[in-house]
Design an enzyme around this catalytic site. Structure first.
Site, mmCIF file in Angstrom:
data_model
loop_
_atom_site.group_PDB
_atom_site.id
_atom_site.type_symbol
_atom_site.label_atom_id
_atom_site.label_comp_id
_atom_site.label_asym_id
_atom_site.label_seq_id
_atom_site.Cartn_x
_atom_site.Cartn_y
_atom_site.Cartn_z
ATOM 1 N N ASP A 57 12.050 25.317 5.060
ATOM 2 C CA ASP A 57 12.844 24.085 5.167
ATOM 3 C C ASP A 57 13.721 24.088 6.407
ATOM 4 O OD1 ASP A 57 11.996 22.686 2.920
ATOM 5 O OD2 ASP A 57 13.293 23.878 1.603
ATOM 6 N N TYR A 74 11.774 37.001 0.646
ATOM 7 C CA TYR A 74 12.855 36.160 1.185
ATOM 8 C C TYR A 74 14.177 36.871 0.947
ATOM 9 C CZ TYR A 74 10.082 31.810 1.597
ATOM 10 O OH TYR A 74 9.186 30.847 1.965
#
Lengths: 246, 246
Positions: free
Chosen positions: A53, A111
Site C-alpha cells: 500500500d 512483514y
C-alpha cells in the site's frame, strides 16, 4: 527466446503511492516499467510478489519480467542501479526458469511493523510509526498469540468477501521484540489479505496500551465480519522484509 | 517584561534549504519565525546556536527568542509540537536569564558524520552518506589525530580569510566507531568554521579508502590556504548532535 528475470528490490514507501501502477501518480511498478520501456523500446510489464500500500516500504520485494534482450545479469544490475531513482534500490537480479512466477510461487512472506516508543524521531518518521509512549510487551505478546495459526481473518482485513470469499489464512508466527527504543512486530505467513497486518497491529497495540482486552479480540473473531475491527495501524510503520520461494 | 526562552529542537535536514532564513525557500529558522509571528501577531526573530547547511540534520540544535506573551513553558512545548511541521520537533523549552545568548554562550558542539559502509539503504539515504564499501578504520583514526588540538584550519574550511582572519580553532576530540554497518565520526569542539567538519571527513575518508596518505594531510596543513583541500563530504551525512552551554 525470452529470458525470465527475478529481481529483488528495496524501496522507500513514503515516496510512492504504493506498488501498483496507477493511471496517474508515482508508484514503484510504474517507475520500473518506465525504465524497462526505455530499454526495450516497447512496453514490458513486471509482476510483483504482491502489492504494497501507499506509504509501505520494502527491504526486500520481488518481481519478475521477461526480456528478449541479451543482457547478462551483472549488466542488468548496473543498469537498474544507475537508472532507477535513489528511492528504489535493486539488490539482486537472477535468471530464473520461465515457469517461475513472482506471485504464484510465493511460499511465505515476512512483514515487520516498527513502532517508536521513545521520543519522536524526525529522521525516521517516514518509515517508523511514532507512538512515543511505552507499551506493555507482555500484554502484546499475549494478544499476538490469538492471531497465530490457521484462522478466519474476515474481521481483520479489508478485502470484501465478494472479492475473496475464503478469508482463512495461516500466520506462522508473530514475534515482538525491542530494538533500542523501538518495538518491532514481525509477521511470518503465507497469503496476507489487504490491511491484514496493519489491522492486527492496531489491535495488538491497543491491548499493549491497555485500551483493549484479550477478550475483545476473541469477540472480534467471533463476530467475524467486516464491522468488527475499525482500525488499522499507519502505513509508514509497515515494511515488507522478505519474500520466500521454494 | 519580555521573557527569554531557550528552545532545543531536532530537524530533518533533507527537507530544508538549511537553518538560516532566506529571501525564498523553506528553512528551519523561517518555519519557526513564521509560527512565532502567527502567535505574536508581529515579527519575532530567533537566534540559533549557529547555522547548519542545506541538507544537514540536527538531533539537538538550540535557539533563543524573547516574548512578551505570558505563556508557561509547558504551553510553549504543546504549541510548538502541535503547530510546527513534522520535520521539526521541539524537544525542550526553558525559561532562561535575559543575558543568555544561544550563539555567544556556546562552549562546545558535537557533530556526528554517518557513513553507510554496507549495502545501499533506501530508508536512511536522506541522512546517512551512502559510501557502500568498506573502509580502513585504523587508517582513519591515524588521520583523525592530525586534526585534534588547536590548529590553523585555514585549509579545511570555506570561510574566506577576509571574513574571518583567524582560523585557528580547537578540536577536542574525533572518535571513529562502528555502529552496525555504519561508521560514525564524532567531532567535539568549540567554534566550527563553514564546511570544516565535512572537509575533514572527506580527507579522513580518503585516507580510509587508501586514496590519500597521512603525509598528504600534513602537506595540506603546511600549504595552509584555501586551495589545499578541494573536497567536502556530502551534507546528508552530517548531524548536529548537541550544543553545550555552561
Amino acid at each position: 527466446m525470452a529470458v525470465r528475470w527475478k529481481v529483488t528490490i528495496a524501496y522507500k514507501g513514503s515516496h510512492f503511492l504504493g506498488w501498483q501502477r496507477l493511471p496517474k501518480g508515482r508508484t514503484v511498478q510504474q517507475e520500473i516499467e518506465q525504465l524497462l520501456k526505455k530499454i526495450h523500446r516497447e512496453q514490458v510489464l513486471i509482476t510483483g510478489s504482491g502489492r504494497t500500500d501507499r506509504g509501505v516500504s520494502a527491504e526486500s520485494q520481488v518481481f519478475h519480467f521477461d526480456s528478449f534482450l541479451r543482457i547478462p545479469k551483472e549488466q542488468w544490475l548496473k543498469i537498474f542501479r544507475m537508472m532507477l531513482p535513489s528511492d528504489i534500490y535493486v539488490k539482486e537480479v537472477e535468471e530464473v526458469d520461465p515457469t517461475f512466477h513472482a506471485r504464484r510461487n510465493v511460499t511465505k512472506k515476512r512483514y515487520n511493523y516498527y513502532i517508536e516508543c521513545g521520543e519522536y524521531n524526525v529522521l525516521e518518521s517516514d518509515y517508523v510509526y511514532q507512538l512515543n509512549r511505552s507499551v506493555d510487551l507482555e500484554r502484546m505478546r499475549e494478544a499476538a498469540k490469538l492471531f497465530v495459526g490457521t484462522k478466519d481473518f474476515t474481521a481483520f482485513n479489508s478485502t470484501p468477501l465478494d472479492i475473496i470469499e475464503n478469508q482463512v489464512r495461516t500466520l506462522r508466527e508473530i514475534t515482538i521484540t525491542r530494538q533500542g527504543s523501538k518495538v518491532v512486530l514481525s509477521f511470518l505467513g503465507k497469503g496476507f489479505l489487504r490491511h491484514m497486518v496493519r489491522m492486527i497491529v492496531a489491535v495488538i497495540l491497543d491491548v499493549g496500551l491497555g485500551r483493549m482486552e484479550i477478550s475483545d479480540i476473541e469477540a472480534m473473531f467471533e463476530q467475524n465480519d467486516k464491522e468488527a475491527c475499525k482500525f488499522k495501524a499507519n502505513a509508514e510503520g509497515l515494511r515488507l522484509m522478505e519474500v520466500f520461494y521454494d
